[in-house]
Each structure stands twice: as structure tokens, then as C-alpha cells.
Enzyme design. Structure first.
Site, PDB file in Angstrom:
ATOM      1  N   TRP A  10       0.827  -1.226   0.000  1.00  0.00           N
ATOM      2  CA  TRP A  10       0.000   0.000   0.000  1.00  0.00           C
ATOM      3  C   TRP A  10       0.852   1.262   0.000  1.00  0.00           C
ATOM      4  CZ3 TRP A  10      -4.384  -1.067   4.190  1.00  0.00           C
ATOM      5  CH2 TRP A  10      -5.091  -2.220   3.809  1.00  0.00           C
ATOM      6  N   LYS A  11       2.142   1.123   0.236  1.00  0.00           N
ATOM      7  CA  LYS A  11       3.066   2.276   0.319  1.00  0.00           C
ATOM      8  C   LYS A  11       2.522   3.294   1.331  1.00  0.00           C
ATOM      9  CE  LYS A  11       4.668   1.138  -4.260  1.00  0.00           C
ATOM     10  NZ  LYS A  11       5.225   1.553  -5.543  1.00  0.00           N
ATOM     11  N   GLU A 168      11.341  -6.198  -9.279  1.00  0.00           N
ATOM     12  CA  GLU A 168      10.585  -4.995  -9.599  1.00  0.00           C
ATOM     13  C   GLU A 168      11.441  -4.077 -10.462  1.00  0.00           C
ATOM     14  OE1 GLU A 168       7.309  -4.644  -6.226  1.00  0.00           O
ATOM     15  OE2 GLU A 168       8.808  -3.069  -6.181  1.00  0.00           O
ATOM     16  N   GLY A 174       4.869   2.216 -10.874  1.00  0.00           N
ATOM     17  CA  GLY A 174       4.046   3.421 -10.832  1.00  0.00           C
ATOM     18  C   GLY A 174       4.036   4.195 -12.140  1.00  0.00           C
ATOM     19  N   SER A 214       3.557  -2.164 -11.987  1.00  0.00           N
ATOM     20  CA  SER A 214       2.351  -1.909 -12.784  1.00  0.00           C
ATOM     21  C   SER A 214       1.599  -3.190 -13.151  1.00  0.00           C
ATOM     22  CB  SER A 214       2.686  -1.093 -14.031  1.00  0.00           C
ATOM     23  OG  SER A 214       3.168   0.182 -13.654  1.00  0.00           O
ATOM     24  N   GLY A 235       1.422  -2.604  -6.322  1.00  0.00           N
ATOM     25  CA  GLY A 235       1.378  -1.280  -5.706  1.00  0.00           C
ATOM     26  C   GLY A 235      -0.005  -0.673  -5.875  1.00  0.00           C
ATOM     27  N   GLY A 236      -0.113   0.265  -6.795  1.00  0.00           N
ATOM     28  CA  GLY A 236      -1.344   1.044  -6.981  1.00  0.00           C
ATOM     29  C   GLY A 236      -2.620   0.214  -7.019  1.00  0.00           C
TER      30      GLY A 236
HETATM   31  P1  13P Z   1       2.878  -0.291  -8.938  1.00  0.00           P
HETATM   32  O1  13P Z   1       2.082  -1.578  -9.000  1.00  0.00           O
HETATM   33  O2  13P Z   1       2.080   0.877  -8.481  1.00  0.00           O
HETATM   34  O3  13P Z   1       3.632  -0.052 -10.217  1.00  0.00           O
HETATM   35  O4  13P Z   1       3.993  -0.514  -7.802  1.00  0.00           O
HETATM   36  C1  13P Z   1       4.728  -1.675  -7.789  1.00  0.00           C
HETATM   37  C2  13P Z   1       5.478  -1.749  -6.511  1.00  0.00           C
HETATM   38  O5  13P Z   1       6.351  -0.933  -6.248  1.00  0.00           O
HETATM   39  C3  13P Z   1       5.108  -2.787  -5.554  1.00  0.00           C
HETATM   40  O6  13P Z   1       5.994  -2.840  -4.491  1.00  0.00           O
END
Ligand code: 13P
Length: 251
Positions: A10-11, A168, A174, A214, A235-236
Site C-alpha cells: 500500500w506504500k 521490480e 508506478g 504496474s 502497488g497502486g
Molecule cells: P505499482 O504496482 O504501483 O507499479 O507498484 C509496484 C510496486 O512498487 C510494488 O511494491
């Protein structure tokens, strides 16, 4: 043989109340996902205590986004692995590219974090991956190899078995740009081969390697169909329960 894992990073998003709603939603919908897929939510530190309680007895596991490389002491602002352990947290992301980039985390420091996390019975999700300029220069294998060798290879055979790796590519985080399923497979197979050379094929075959960058409901199916891709670090899309669940259902 390898665990399939879909984990939501979730950052620095959601207030605690919003995080509870999201976690409740993920738990409520988790029954839609095949039982051989482990679901992990990874909220900010401030939410962990409540979300661990909420997820207890469900099929959803909980992780943290970082921990300190020291056991305890005068390190203002840091959170120790033993604090996470005492809350009942199971996983911890270590070496995310955002931590490497904005907080200067090095491969050597990450090794210390990994060791302390393992001592506290946490399962590290170790992130590795190259930046755009490194891929364009054809250095992506070399960069990832160095990250893996410096942060993981000092670990012994029994420790490495408790690690999850997330590949990653930084240029895909992102940005909406995803590595192709072939690029992901190529790097995952490369990492597994490094592990096999160091720890033996049998051990390498048991280590889950997740793809992050992504990952969305629209591309997860193709990426997860590759033999060396054992899930995703999302992430998102993990901030929307339906999308997170749809990704996990892609297996
Ligand atoms: P996104 O899925 O938003 O690109 O982020 C990937 C990520 O950094 C998961 O740790």
C-alpha cells in the site's frame, strides 16, 4: 511446490480508517481466490496492529514495508523487526526501490535487515530490479545479480528458504509501463539460476519469485502464466480491493 503469493504494497497511502475498510474488503472477497494463492496486505506501520487483529483467523496475511537494521536502541523514527514480530506481522518488504532511492539503502545494509528480520521469524520479501538507464545500457542482469549476491548470498541454506524475492524493474513501478511477460520470465529464470548455482536446484525450486511493476487485472494473467513467476507485489492496484482480488484470481 512453490508458494503462489499476491501481496499488496500500500506504500504511504490510506489513513488508518481507510486502511481498515480496504483490509475488510480484501478479507471479505478473499474466498474468490484459489486456495493455493496466499494473499498478503502490506499497510503502513500505523495500521498494522489493527489489521493484524482483523486478519487473524482469515486467509489473509499481513506484512510491513520496512524494518530497522538494528535490534533496538537510539534510532529515532525507526521500527524494529521484533516490534513487528510482537504484533503478529508475518512478512516484511526489504529493499524496495523507493527505499533504495529516497533513503539510500544499500545492499550491505539490506543484508543486515534481512538477518534481523529472519531472527525475528519474519519472512522478508526482498526486492531487486534495475533502473531504466541500466536496462537501456544492457546492464540489467548484472545489476540484479549484484543485488542478489550482496544481500542474499551471505545467508545459509536454511535462511534462504525463508526468503521471498520480488523482481521490480524500477522503470515499471508506478509508471503504467509493465515488463512484458517474456522480460519478467527471463529475469525470474536468471534469478532462479543464480540461486540454483549457489544453493542447489532443489532449494532454488522452492523460492517464490514475485513480479512487481504496474501489475494490473488486465496483464496479471499473462505474467503469472510464466513458469518462474510465482505471483506479484502489487502497488497502486492493491489500493482497490476488487482490482487486487482480480489480480489474485488471474492464476
Ligand atoms: P505499482 O504496482 O504501483 O507499479 O507498484 C509496484 C510496486 O512498487 C510494488 O511494491
Amino acid at each position: 511446490m512453490r508458494k503462489k503469493i499476491v501481496a499488496g504494497n500500500w506504500k504511504m497511502n490510506t489513513l488508518p480508517s481507510e486502511g481498515m475498510t480496504l483490509a475488510k474488503d480484501v478479507i471479505a472477497k478473499s474466498g474468490q481466490v484459489n486456495h493455493d494463492v496466499e494473499l498478503v496486505v502490506i499497510p503502513p506501520f500505523t495500521h498494522l496492529s489493527e489489521i493484524v487483529k482483523l486478519a487473524s483467523g482469515t486467509r489473509v496475511s499481513v506484512g510491513a514495508q520496512n524494518c530497522a537494521q538494528w535490534k533496538s536502541g537510539a534510532y529515532t523514527g525507526e521500527v524494529s523487526a521484533s516490534m513487528l514480530q510482537s504484533l503478529g506481522v508475518e512478512y516484511v518488504i526489504l529493499g524496495h526501490s523507493e527505499r533504495r532511492e529516497y533513503f539510500g539503502e544499500t545492499n550491505a545494509e539490506l543484508l543486515e535487515k534481512i538477518k534481523i528480520a529472519l531472527d525475528c521469524k519474519l519472512k522478508p520479501i526482498f526486492c531487486c530490479g534495475e533502473k531504466l538507464n541500466e536496462r537501456e545500457a544492457g546492464e540489467h542482469f548484472q545489476v540484479v545479480q549484484q543485488q542478489v549476491e550482496e544481500s542474499l548470498f551471505p545467508l545459509d541454506d536454511s535462511s534462504i528458504s525463508n526468503i521471498v524475492i520480488a523482481y521490480e524493474p524500477v522503470w515499471a513501478i508506478g509508471t503504467g509501463k509493465t515488463a512484458t511477460a517474456e522480460q519478467a520470465q527471463e529475469m525470474h529464470a536468471f534469478i532462479r539460476n543464480l540461486l540454483a548455482n549457489k544453493y542447489g536446484e532443489a532449494t532454488a525450486e522452492t523460492i517464490s519469485i514475485l513480479y512487481g511493476g504496474s501489475c494490473k487485472p488486465s496483464n496479471a494473467g499473462e505474467i503469472f502464466s510464466k513458469p518462474d513467476v510465482d505471483g506479484g507485489l502489487i502497488g497502486g492496484a492493491s489500493l482497490v480491493a476488487d482490482d487486487f482480488i482480480a489480480i489474485a484470481k488471474s492464476f
